[in-house]
Design a protein around this motif. Structure first.
Motif, PDB file in Angstrom:
ATOM      1  N   TYR A   2      -4.954   9.960   1.172  1.00  0.00           N
ATOM      2  CA  TYR A   2      -5.212   8.997   0.238  1.00  0.00           C
ATOM      3  C   TYR A   2      -4.453   7.606   0.697  1.00  0.00           C
ATOM      4  O   TYR A   2      -3.275   7.715   0.581  1.00  0.00           O
ATOM      5  CB  TYR A   2      -5.474   9.455  -1.003  1.00  0.00           C
ATOM      6  CG  TYR A   2      -6.440  10.338  -1.231  1.00  0.00           C
ATOM      7  CD1 TYR A   2      -7.655  10.130  -1.596  1.00  0.00           C
ATOM      8  CD2 TYR A   2      -6.127  11.596  -1.123  1.00  0.00           C
ATOM      9  CE1 TYR A   2      -8.735  11.035  -1.856  1.00  0.00           C
ATOM     10  CE2 TYR A   2      -7.069  12.645  -1.008  1.00  0.00           C
ATOM     11  CZ  TYR A   2      -8.499  12.434  -1.615  1.00  0.00           C
ATOM     12  OH  TYR A   2      -9.108  13.388  -1.574  1.00  0.00           O
ATOM     13  N   ARG A   3      -5.043   6.632   0.351  1.00  0.00           N
ATOM     14  CA  ARG A   3      -4.348   5.402   0.776  1.00  0.00           C
ATOM     15  C   ARG A   3      -4.627   4.277  -0.535  1.00  0.00           C
ATOM     16  O   ARG A   3      -5.856   4.365  -0.871  1.00  0.00           O
ATOM     17  CB  ARG A   3      -4.702   4.483   1.980  1.00  0.00           C
ATOM     18  CG  ARG A   3      -4.343   3.071   2.458  1.00  0.00           C
ATOM     19  CD  ARG A   3      -4.632   2.567   3.524  1.00  0.00           C
ATOM     20  NE  ARG A   3      -4.500   3.445   4.777  1.00  0.00           N
ATOM     21  CZ  ARG A   3      -3.627   3.604   5.710  1.00  0.00           C
ATOM     22  NH1 ARG A   3      -2.709   2.455   5.533  1.00  0.00           N
ATOM     23  NH2 ARG A   3      -3.724   4.284   6.750  1.00  0.00           N
ATOM     24  N   TYR A   4      -3.725   3.872  -1.178  1.00  0.00           N
ATOM     25  CA  TYR A   4      -3.895   3.296  -2.503  1.00  0.00           C
ATOM     26  C   TYR A   4      -3.325   1.838  -2.275  1.00  0.00           C
ATOM     27  O   TYR A   4      -2.229   1.525  -1.660  1.00  0.00           O
ATOM     28  CB  TYR A   4      -2.868   3.657  -3.423  1.00  0.00           C
ATOM     29  CG  TYR A   4      -3.503   4.881  -3.890  1.00  0.00           C
ATOM     30  CD1 TYR A   4      -4.368   5.303  -4.842  1.00  0.00           C
ATOM     31  CD2 TYR A   4      -2.781   6.189  -3.262  1.00  0.00           C
ATOM     32  CE1 TYR A   4      -4.771   6.706  -5.122  1.00  0.00           C
ATOM     33  CE2 TYR A   4      -3.122   7.597  -3.442  1.00  0.00           C
ATOM     34  CZ  TYR A   4      -4.216   7.593  -4.584  1.00  0.00           C
ATOM     35  OH  TYR A   4      -4.476   8.934  -4.784  1.00  0.00           O
ATOM     36  N   LYS A  59      -9.959   7.581   1.213  1.00  0.00           N
ATOM     37  CA  LYS A  59      -9.639   8.864   1.770  1.00  0.00           C
ATOM     38  C   LYS A  59     -10.199   8.745   3.167  1.00  0.00           C
ATOM     39  O   LYS A  59     -11.025   8.244   3.746  1.00  0.00           O
ATOM     40  CB  LYS A  59     -10.821   9.644   1.215  1.00  0.00           C
ATOM     41  CG  LYS A  59     -10.733  11.348   1.259  1.00  0.00           C
ATOM     42  CD  LYS A  59     -11.831  11.710   0.711  1.00  0.00           C
ATOM     43  CE  LYS A  59     -11.555  13.391   0.982  1.00  0.00           C
ATOM     44  NZ  LYS A  59     -12.577  14.136   0.138  1.00  0.00           N
ATOM     45  N   ASP A  94      -9.084   3.008 -10.076  1.00  0.00           N
ATOM     46  CA  ASP A  94     -10.096   3.069  -9.076  1.00  0.00           C
ATOM     47  C   ASP A  94     -11.360   2.619  -9.600  1.00  0.00           C
ATOM     48  O   ASP A  94     -12.099   1.832  -9.115  1.00  0.00           O
ATOM     49  CB  ASP A  94     -10.019   4.185  -8.119  1.00  0.00           C
ATOM     50  CG  ASP A  94     -10.970   4.370  -7.082  1.00  0.00           C
ATOM     51  OD1 ASP A  94     -11.157   3.126  -6.371  1.00  0.00           O
ATOM     52  OD2 ASP A  94     -11.524   5.408  -6.681  1.00  0.00           O
ATOM     53  N   ARG A 145      -1.157  10.412  -1.971  1.00  0.00           N
ATOM     54  CA  ARG A 145      -1.133  10.894  -3.441  1.00  0.00           C
ATOM     55  C   ARG A 145       0.342  11.404  -3.788  1.00  0.00           C
ATOM     56  O   ARG A 145       0.944  11.080  -4.934  1.00  0.00           O
ATOM     57  CB  ARG A 145      -2.177  12.078  -3.976  1.00  0.00           C
ATOM     58  CG  ARG A 145      -3.627  11.308  -3.742  1.00  0.00           C
ATOM     59  CD  ARG A 145      -4.587  12.489  -4.170  1.00  0.00           C
ATOM     60  NE  ARG A 145      -6.013  11.857  -4.602  1.00  0.00           N
ATOM     61  CZ  ARG A 145      -6.944  12.655  -4.671  1.00  0.00           C
ATOM     62  NH1 ARG A 145      -6.876  14.034  -4.717  1.00  0.00           N
ATOM     63  NH2 ARG A 145      -7.964  11.924  -4.908  1.00  0.00           N
ATOM     64  N   THR A 178      -4.705   6.678 -12.069  1.00  0.00           N
ATOM     65  CA  THR A 178      -5.067   6.036 -10.684  1.00  0.00           C
ATOM     66  C   THR A 178      -6.695   6.262 -10.484  1.00  0.00           C
ATOM     67  O   THR A 178      -7.297   5.263  -9.965  1.00  0.00           O
ATOM     68  CB  THR A 178      -4.405   6.749  -9.671  1.00  0.00           C
ATOM     69  OG1 THR A 178      -4.610   8.313  -9.520  1.00  0.00           O
ATOM     70  CG2 THR A 178      -3.015   6.556  -9.392  1.00  0.00           C
ATOM     71  N   GLU A 179      -7.324   7.393 -11.036  1.00  0.00           N
ATOM     72  CA  GLU A 179      -8.635   7.212 -11.020  1.00  0.00           C
ATOM     73  C   GLU A 179      -9.518   6.305 -11.924  1.00  0.00           C
ATOM     74  O   GLU A 179     -10.301   5.785 -11.498  1.00  0.00           O
ATOM     75  CB  GLU A 179      -9.203   8.886 -11.523  1.00  0.00           C
ATOM     76  CG  GLU A 179      -8.969  10.164 -10.618  1.00  0.00           C
ATOM     77  CD  GLU A 179      -9.051  11.325 -11.164  1.00  0.00           C
ATOM     78  OE1 GLU A 179      -9.593  11.518 -12.370  1.00  0.00           O
ATOM     79  OE2 GLU A 179      -8.701  12.321 -10.366  1.00  0.00           O
ATOM     80  N   GLU A 185      -8.906   3.167  -3.654  1.00  0.00           N
ATOM     81  CA  GLU A 185      -8.420   4.483  -3.099  1.00  0.00           C
ATOM     82  C   GLU A 185      -9.233   5.019  -1.743  1.00  0.00           C
ATOM     83  O   GLU A 185     -10.448   4.880  -1.893  1.00  0.00           O
ATOM     84  CB  GLU A 185      -8.400   5.647  -4.166  1.00  0.00           C
ATOM     85  CG  GLU A 185      -8.280   7.168  -3.466  1.00  0.00           C
ATOM     86  CD  GLU A 185      -8.347   8.168  -4.422  1.00  0.00           C
ATOM     87  OE1 GLU A 185      -7.292   8.856  -5.027  1.00  0.00           O
ATOM     88  OE2 GLU A 185      -9.346   8.269  -4.754  1.00  0.00           O
ATOM     89  N   GLU A 224       0.763  -1.220  -0.226  1.00  0.00           N
ATOM     90  CA  GLU A 224      -0.039   0.104  -0.099  1.00  0.00           C
ATOM     91  C   GLU A 224       0.927   1.188  -0.158  1.00  0.00           C
ATOM     92  O   GLU A 224       2.008   1.317   0.620  1.00  0.00           O
ATOM     93  CB  GLU A 224      -1.143   0.109   1.191  1.00  0.00           C
ATOM     94  CG  GLU A 224      -0.199   0.488   2.642  1.00  0.00           C
ATOM     95  CD  GLU A 224      -1.181   0.591   3.860  1.00  0.00           C
ATOM     96  OE1 GLU A 224      -2.587   0.323   3.432  1.00  0.00           O
ATOM     97  OE2 GLU A 224      -0.687   1.024   4.854  1.00  0.00           O
TER      98      GLU A 224
END
Length: 173
Positions: A80-82, A71, A62, A21, A58-59, A69, A17
């Protein structure tokens, strides 16, 4: 086109993870500057090198359900965590990347604070300048961060270390 999306997912796969951003932007930029074949275009922005293309990717990832993603409220701002999703893992099986040393490099970069990666990526953005010019440029464009000489020295040493770690580029089919 999907190759570039898969490369971003590969970074997330290796990282487990990525929190922030800004951190994701800096990790991909640093990897690109180290010779890994990321094609995103970068310009200089408030927090250093920034790619609108990476933000859009990334959008899209997602929206496709390939990354998650999340928030989170952190004090007075959002973070934000990915993470890669199981669907993202399945998607990656369609790509056979061979990124020599990328897993260890992504882990190493992801362990660094975002503030430090911002400094490192800024130094790499201005790599065409000699060291004293680079120092002055950092102090000018990053005046609000108030980086110390010691922090700048650490960033330069970190970049030298990263370059020593590189062995080969990427091949895929």
């Amino acid at each position: 086109m999907l190759d570039e999306h898969a490369k971003v997912l590969t970074v997330l796969q290796y990282a487990g993870e990525i929190i922030g951003r800004k951190k994701l932007q800096k990790i991909v930029f640093i990897l690109k500057k180290l010779g890994y074949p990321f094609r995103e275009k970068y310009g200089f922005h408030f927090f250093g090198p920034y790619s609108e293309e990476l933000t859009l990717q990334t959008e899209e990832l997602d929206n496709l359900g390939f990354l998650k993603e999340t928030k989170e409220k952190q004090g007075g701002y959002h973070q934000y965590r990915y993470e890669l999703t199981p669907s993202g893992e399945t998607f990656l099986q369609n790509f056979k990347f061979s990124f020599s040393g990328l897993d260890e490099l992504v882990t190493h970069l992801n362990q660094q604070p975002s503030r430090f990666l911002e400094l490192v990526s800024t130094a790499l953005y201005f790599e065409q300048l000699d060291e004293s010019e680079k120092r002055e440029k950092i102090k000018t464009v990053k005046a609000k961060q108030n980086y110390t000489e010691d922090e700048i020295d650490q960033a330069f040493a970190f970049i030298r270390d990263l370059k020593k770690r590189l062995v080969s580029k990427t091949t895929y089919s």
